[in-house]
Every structure is written in structure tokens, then in C-alpha cells.
Write a protein that holds these residues in place. Structure first.
Motif, PDB file in Angstrom:
ATOM      1  N   ALA A 391       0.842  -1.195   0.000  1.00 56.78           N
ATOM      2  CA  ALA A 391       0.000   0.000   0.000  1.00 56.78           C
ATOM      3  C   ALA A 391       0.878   1.245   0.000  1.00 56.78           C
ATOM      4  CB  ALA A 391      -0.913  -0.012   1.219  1.00 56.78           C
ATOM      5  N   LYS A 392       0.473   2.239  -0.792  1.00 49.41           N
ATOM      6  CA  LYS A 392       1.253   3.465  -0.901  1.00 49.41           C
ATOM      7  C   LYS A 392       0.298   4.633  -1.075  1.00 49.41           C
ATOM      8  CE  LYS A 392       5.068   5.550  -3.524  1.00 49.41           C
ATOM      9  NZ  LYS A 392       5.990   5.363  -4.668  1.00 49.41           N
ATOM     10  N   GLY A 393       0.321   5.557  -0.112  1.00 52.26           N
ATOM     11  CA  GLY A 393      -0.589   6.690  -0.179  1.00 52.26           C
ATOM     12  C   GLY A 393      -2.030   6.209  -0.106  1.00 52.26           C
ATOM     13  N   ASN A 394      -2.811   6.646  -1.081  1.00 53.38           N
ATOM     14  CA  ASN A 394      -4.207   6.201  -1.128  1.00 53.38           C
ATOM     15  C   ASN A 394      -4.399   4.959  -1.981  1.00 53.38           C
ATOM     16  OD1 ASN A 394      -3.710   7.328  -3.572  1.00 53.38           O
ATOM     17  ND2 ASN A 394      -5.571   8.579  -3.658  1.00 53.38           N
ATOM     18  N   LYS A 395      -3.293   4.361  -2.403  1.00 51.27           N
ATOM     19  CA  LYS A 395      -3.370   3.155  -3.220  1.00 51.27           C
ATOM     20  C   LYS A 395      -3.227   1.924  -2.327  1.00 51.27           C
ATOM     21  CE  LYS A 395      -1.507   5.353  -7.375  1.00 51.27           C
ATOM     22  NZ  LYS A 395      -0.412   5.361  -8.393  1.00 51.27           N
ATOM     23  N   PRO A 396      -4.215   1.017  -2.373  1.00 55.68           N
ATOM     24  CA  PRO A 396      -4.156  -0.167  -1.510  1.00 55.68           C
ATOM     25  C   PRO A 396      -3.116  -1.170  -2.001  1.00 55.68           C
ATOM     26  CG  PRO A 396      -6.013  -0.323  -3.003  1.00 55.68           C
ATOM     27  CD  PRO A 396      -5.404   1.035  -3.229  1.00 55.68           C
ATOM     28  N   ALA A 397      -2.822  -2.141  -1.152  1.00 54.67           N
ATOM     29  CA  ALA A 397      -1.946  -3.235  -1.565  1.00 54.67           C
ATOM     30  C   ALA A 397      -2.608  -3.991  -2.717  1.00 54.67           C
ATOM     31  CB  ALA A 397      -1.680  -4.166  -0.390  1.00 54.67           C
ATOM     32  N   LEU A 398      -1.784  -4.565  -3.574  1.00 56.01           N
ATOM     33  CA  LEU A 398      -2.313  -5.235  -4.756  1.00 56.01           C
ATOM     34  C   LEU A 398      -1.478  -6.460  -5.065  1.00 56.01           C
ATOM     35  CD1 LEU A 398      -4.252  -5.137  -7.242  1.00 56.01           C
ATOM     36  CD2 LEU A 398      -2.448  -3.873  -8.430  1.00 56.01           C
ATOM     37  N   LYS A 399      -2.156  -7.583  -5.288  1.00 53.09           N
ATOM     38  CA  LYS A 399      -1.481  -8.797  -5.725  1.00 53.09           C
ATOM     39  C   LYS A 399      -1.794  -9.029  -7.199  1.00 53.09           C
ATOM     40  CE  LYS A 399      -1.386 -11.161  -1.255  1.00 53.09           C
ATOM     41  NZ  LYS A 399      -1.755 -12.397  -0.518  1.00 53.09           N
ATOM     42  N   TYR A 400      -0.799  -9.497  -7.941  1.00 51.01           N
ATOM     43  CA  TYR A 400      -1.006  -9.802  -9.352  1.00 51.01           C
ATOM     44  C   TYR A 400      -0.009 -10.869  -9.781  1.00 51.01           C
ATOM     45  CZ  TYR A 400       3.105  -6.906 -10.481  1.00 51.01           C
ATOM     46  OH  TYR A 400       4.383  -6.391 -10.568  1.00 51.01           O
ATOM     47  N   SER A 401      -0.215 -11.435 -10.947  1.00 52.59           N
ATOM     48  CA  SER A 401       0.711 -12.426 -11.498  1.00 52.59           C
ATOM     49  C   SER A 401       1.251 -11.913 -12.821  1.00 52.59           C
ATOM     50  CB  SER A 401       0.019 -13.775 -11.702  1.00 52.59           C
ATOM     51  OG  SER A 401      -1.056 -13.645 -12.612  1.00 52.59           O
ATOM     52  N   SER A 402       2.397 -12.428 -13.215  1.00 57.41           N
ATOM     53  CA  SER A 402       2.982 -12.066 -14.515  1.00 57.41           C
ATOM     54  C   SER A 402       3.542 -13.312 -15.178  1.00 57.41           C
ATOM     55  CB  SER A 402       4.092 -11.022 -14.357  1.00 57.41           C
ATOM     56  OG  SER A 402       5.228 -11.590 -13.741  1.00 57.41           O
ATOM     57  N   MET A 403       3.553 -13.273 -16.497  1.00 58.84           N
ATOM     58  CA  MET A 403       4.180 -14.340 -17.281  1.00 58.84           C
ATOM     59  C   MET A 403       5.179 -13.664 -18.201  1.00 58.84           C
ATOM     60  SD  MET A 403       2.421 -17.485 -19.405  1.00 58.84           S
ATOM     61  CE  MET A 403       1.742 -18.315 -17.967  1.00 58.84           C
ATOM     62  N   SER A 404       6.477 -13.861 -17.932  1.00 57.15           N
ATOM     63  CA  SER A 404       7.534 -13.117 -18.615  1.00 57.15           C
ATOM     64  C   SER A 404       8.401 -14.044 -19.453  1.00 57.15           C
ATOM     65  CB  SER A 404       8.435 -12.406 -17.601  1.00 57.15           C
ATOM     66  OG  SER A 404       7.679 -11.650 -16.678  1.00 57.15           O
TER      67      SER A 404
END
Length: 517
Positions: A391-404
Motif C-alpha cells: 500500500a502506498k498513499g491512497n493506493k491499496p496493496a495489490l497482488k497480481y501475477s505475470s508471465m515473462s
């Protein structure tokens, strides 16, 4: 010769000299961002018209003699897709550093465009839309480098795709088939594919979550990337559908997500569903059914059987009874396979084939006389990884996935010959870079394809040995064609490269003529 160019410009050329006859310059709608780049995979020619689908989701008819536009229809009626959540997520991701220490620069959005060449039959022109399950991409810092990563985040963005038919004379809609149905899209919550692959699904958890996402079908994905095949005798159209939306992340779309990641058969005159075969239910790996299907006759249990085949991103060639949809067999793997159908971890799983592997958009070529299908394949391992933003400022924590794509690992292309009756590999021809273009085979026993390095080559159909090649100044990443004028045979191909794969780009059509005996 009619050639579609990037951004949907079209030229008519004298096919034996390359002389320009006319040029159509497409004026793209400025209020529509391209979902998937400027690429276009060709035109259809019939009834004195050149038909083209555009990146801003329009279907055009041009006069074959002059290039004058005869009609122009918006196939999506202006509904490009729900992008608000995707834009918000992109803003949240861009410029931040994730737990693995990587800086994030986001591109791509859900939308709707047309990449395929249309198909004409019985007074109708058929075309489908793409980009509806596109989601978000992470850019590479190098503007000339291949795509950095594909991102999976739960949410409501995108739209469902469709295949539709329009009158060749007026552009009026004749029928439309939605690739994600409003009712029944959840499917049977299967944990095993029809060909026996066990999927890592928590069926109880998905069923419990289904009530929370009753409208997931509206954002369901299922792009139609490649030109369909038509059984003209039986009146059946076959096409492949793309991944569900959101891509890779399945928590906000519980169920099988019908009819995504499927080979679909429709009544060509009405658009009614005949059958479908879902290669990957609840796809979380980007296994679009992207390579165009192909029709042939196979010998199955001692009987000649009308078949439709499709080269999957999974690395198998699937062969079906084209009337009933029954899977007759799937081939031996035509690319290496490792860790398929495993979920992402924080450390990252190395998977191949992945989102860019197997057989992508490249069309295959069938040689029924020699009982072979020739497939352009890709070996390029990817890392499938879980990430978390604090979480940063007014932005909540976020989980995501990536395929690189793994840039410093081994990657190459394989052109494979597979037996039409058994699915056994007959030979493979290895090249240095992934094969993304297409294959042409001839009655005389040549197999032609091209490489990202610029080589256009011919193989012996029986042995896979290279018998001819021609170097070019840009990547040969389009399907070749063959034609005859006044008794002389020609081969032609677009030498345009491919930015997504990092192949040098160009803007040339080249043709070669066979020498007289």
C-alpha cells in the motif's frame, strides 16, 4: 495481388511485376485506442470487392478495380469494452516497484479490434473481434525489445468476443455468435480436460465464489484471432477463441469460462452452435486457440473420416471429427513441454510452452498426398510469478501475477511434420529463433516458411532437409503464398518483421519465380 498493410492501409499490385495499381489509406477513428497493435492478417476478395477488418473494429468493402470504399460498418456498434478498471489498475502499477524489485511500466488495454482476414461464403463475409481478453502488459525498458510481461489481475474489464456474418453487398448484419454465452458460461466446473489433463483448480472454492460474479460473462474475453475454416459441403464454420478475461487471473471468473480457449463449430448460414471443444477450461496460462483450423480427411479406426485439425499453444495438434466434434486424437508434442498447467509462485515457475509458445498465430499447411501437416512452432520458456505491491498513499496493496519471456534462456523455432492419421512426429527442422509466420506446402514436395533473422527457406517435405534459402533485410514473419501467371509459378511473402518477438521490421513484399525446366 491485394495486400493489407499496418494500420489497415491496402495496396493492389500487379502480381507478376509488383507495380502499384492503387492504394487505399485508412482513416482510423481517433477516439479508439488500438488494443493489440497495428497488425493485420490479410483481406478477402470476392464479388468484385476487397474486404478488410480494421484495428478500430470496422469492416470495409473496397472496389477491386479502384480501391474506392463501397461500404464501412462498425462491427461493435461503438462498444469497445469496459476499460475503466484496467486503466485504474494500470495507473496503480505504473512507476511503482514490486516486491521483487522491478519497476513497472504498463501498456495495453482491453478493447475491440479486428486482426484476422475475413472469410466469404454464400453472399456473407465473416469476421471476428480480438483484444477482448487483452488486459495489461508490462513494457520492456528497451523500445526495440520483445514484450516484457503479460499481467493477470482480478477485476471487471474487457468484454466478450464474437464471430459475425455481414451481407457482402450492404454490410448489414446477418448473424452474430457471442464467444461467451450469457447463460451457461460457467460450464460443468471440470477439473480434467477432455483429453485427460488434470488442472490445478479448487472447484469448491470456485462454486462458492460464483454467486459473487454473476456478470463475469460480460467481461468474458474469447477473442477470435485467426481466419476461420469453412466446410462448404456440410455448411460448418470452424474458428478458435482466445483466453478468458481477465487473462491468467481466474478468481473473478469462476467456472469453465465457456467458450474461451476452444475450437468452435457453427452453422455457417445461421451462426448457430454445432459443437465446441474447450482445450483448456478456466484457462490461466494464455493458451488461446490462435492458429487457424485446417480441414482434411484422416483415417480413423479403419474409416476415412472428415476431420478438422488445430495446432495448439499447448504444443499438441488436435484432430476432431469435423461433423460431431469428437476428439479423434492429439499428436505427439511438437515443442518441448515442462511444468504446464502449474500455478504461479513468488519465486516463479518456469513453464513451456507458455503464453507465447506452441503454435501461435501461424497457419499450418496440410499435404494430404503425403499424409502430413506442417506446423511452425515456438520454444520460448516463460516465468510465471506472483507479485505484491505494498500500500502506498491512497493506493491499496495489490497482488497480481505475470508471465515473462525468459530472455537469457534457450529459445528456438521448430518446423514439424506430423502424420495426419496417427499424430506421430515424422521430422523436425530446428531454427535459431521462434517461428511466427506460417507454412506453405506444395504438390511438388516443398515446405516454405521464414525466420525472424530474414531467411525465407524451402524444405524437402519428405525429409525436412533445407534445399533453398534467400536472405532478406527484415524478418520473414508472415505466411507465404503461391500463385501462377501465364504458366509461371511464383512464391511471395511479406518481409515485415515482428516487434512483439523482437525481429527487425521492414515494409517489403517479395516474390520469386520458379525457373522454367
Amino acid at each position: 495481388m491485394y495486400v493489407s498493410l499496418p494500420f489497415n492501409h491496402v495496396v493492389a499490385l500487379q502480381a507478376d511485376t509488383g507495380k502499384l495499381i492503387w492504394r487505399y489509406n485508412h482513416e482510423r477513428l481517433k477516439n479508439r485506442a488500438m488494443c493489440c497493435g497495428p497488425a493485420n492478417r490479410g483481406v478477402a476478395v470476392s464479388d468484385g470487392k476487397v474486404f478488410m477488418g480494421t484495428v478500430d473494429s470496422r469492416l470495409l468493402a473496397l472496389d477491386t478495380k479502384t480501391g474506392q470504399k463501397l461500404w464501412d460498418v462498425d462491427v461493435t456498434l461503438g462498444e469497445q469494452g469496459i476499460q475503466e478498471d484496467a486503466a485504474s489498475l494500470g495507473s496503480q502499477l505504473s512507476g511503482q516497484t514490486d516486491k521483487q524489485g522491478g519497476k513497472l511500466e504498463v501498456s495495453g488495454a482491453s478493447g475491440a479490434g479486428i486482426n484476422m482476414a475475413p472469410m466469404v461464403f454464400d453472399g456473407k463475409v465473416m469476421v471476428g473481434i480480438t483484444g477482448v481478453g487483452y488486459g495489461l502488459h508490462l513494457d520492456s525498458p528497451d523500445p526495440d525489445a520483445p514484450l516484457g510481461a503479460v499481467v493477470g489481475i482480478a477485476g471487471n474489464y474487457g468484454r466478450r468476443g464474437f464471430m459475425a456474418a455481414f451481407d457482402v453487398d450492404t454490410g448489414n448484419l446477418a448473424w452474430k455468435f457471442d464467444t461467451v454465452p450469457e447463460k451457461g458460461w460457467e460450464g460443468s466446473f471440470t477439473k480434467v480436460t477432455q483429453d485427460g489433463v488434470v488442472l490445478p483448480r479448487n472447484i469448491e472454492q470456485e462454486k462458492a465464489a460464483a454467486a459473487k460474479y454473476p456478470d463475469a460473462w460480460q467481461y468474458g474475453g474469447g477473442s477470435a484471432w485467426s481466419t476461420p475454416a469453412i466446410d462448404r459441403e456440410n455448411g460448418i464454420l470452424y474458428f478458435g477463441t482466445g483466453n478468458p478475461s481477465p487473462q491468467m487471473e481466474g478468481s473473478s471468473r469462476p467456472g469453465d469460462n465457456l467458450y474461451t480457449a476452444s475450437l468452435v463449430a457453427l452453422d455457417v448460414r445461421t451462426g448457430a452452435l454445432k459443437w465446441h471443444y474447450q482445450q483448456v477450461p478456466h484457462d490461466q496460462w494464455g493458451y488461446d486457440v490462435a492458429s487457424p483450423p485446417v480441414l482434411f480427411t484422416t483415417r480413423h479406426k479403419g474409416q476415412q473420416t472428415p476431420a478438422v485439425g488445430q495446432a495448439g499453444k499447448t504444443g499438441w495438434f488436435y484432430v476432431h471429427n469435423r461433423i460431431t466434434g469428437e476428439l479423434l486424437f492429439k499428436s505427439e508434442a511438437f515443442v518441448p513441454q515442462n511444468n504446464m498447467f502449474t500455478l504461479p509462485t513468488e519465486a516463479g515457475n518456469v513453464i513451456y510452452p507458455g503464453v507465447i509458445g506452441g503454435s501461435n498465430w501461424s497457419p499450418v499447411s496440410v499435404d494430404e498426398k503425403r499424409r502430413m501437416v506442417f506446423i511452425a512452432g515456438i520454444h520460448w520458456p516463460v516465468k510465471y510469478q506472483l507479485h505484491e505491491l505494498k500500500a502506498k498513499g491512497n493506493k491499496p496493496a495489490l497482488k497480481y501475477s505475470s508471465m515473462s519471456p525468459i530472455e537469457d534462456g534457450e529459445k528456438y523455432g521448430l518446423l514439424s511434420a506430423i502424420h495426419l492419421d496417427t499424430g506421430k512426429l515424422i521430422w523436425q527442422h530446428k531454427v535459431n529463433a521462434p517461428l511466427i509466420g506460417g507454412v506453405l506446402s506444395t504438390a511438388t514436395g516443398l515446405v516454405l516458411s521464414g525466420e525472424g533473422s530474414g531467411e525465407f527457406f524451402a524444405l524437402d517435405a519428405q525429409t525436412g532437409q533445407r534445399v533453398w534459402q534467400q536472405d532478406n533485410s527484415a524478418g520473414v514473419n508472415a505466411p507465404p503464398i503461391s500463385y501462377e501467371i501465364k504458366g509461371k509459378q511464383y512464391f511471395a511473402v511479406a518481409v515485415g518483421g515482428n516487434k512483439l518477438f523482437g525481429f527487425k521490421q521492414g515494409q517489403t513484399i517479395k516474390a520469386w519465380a520458379l525457373k522454367s525446366q
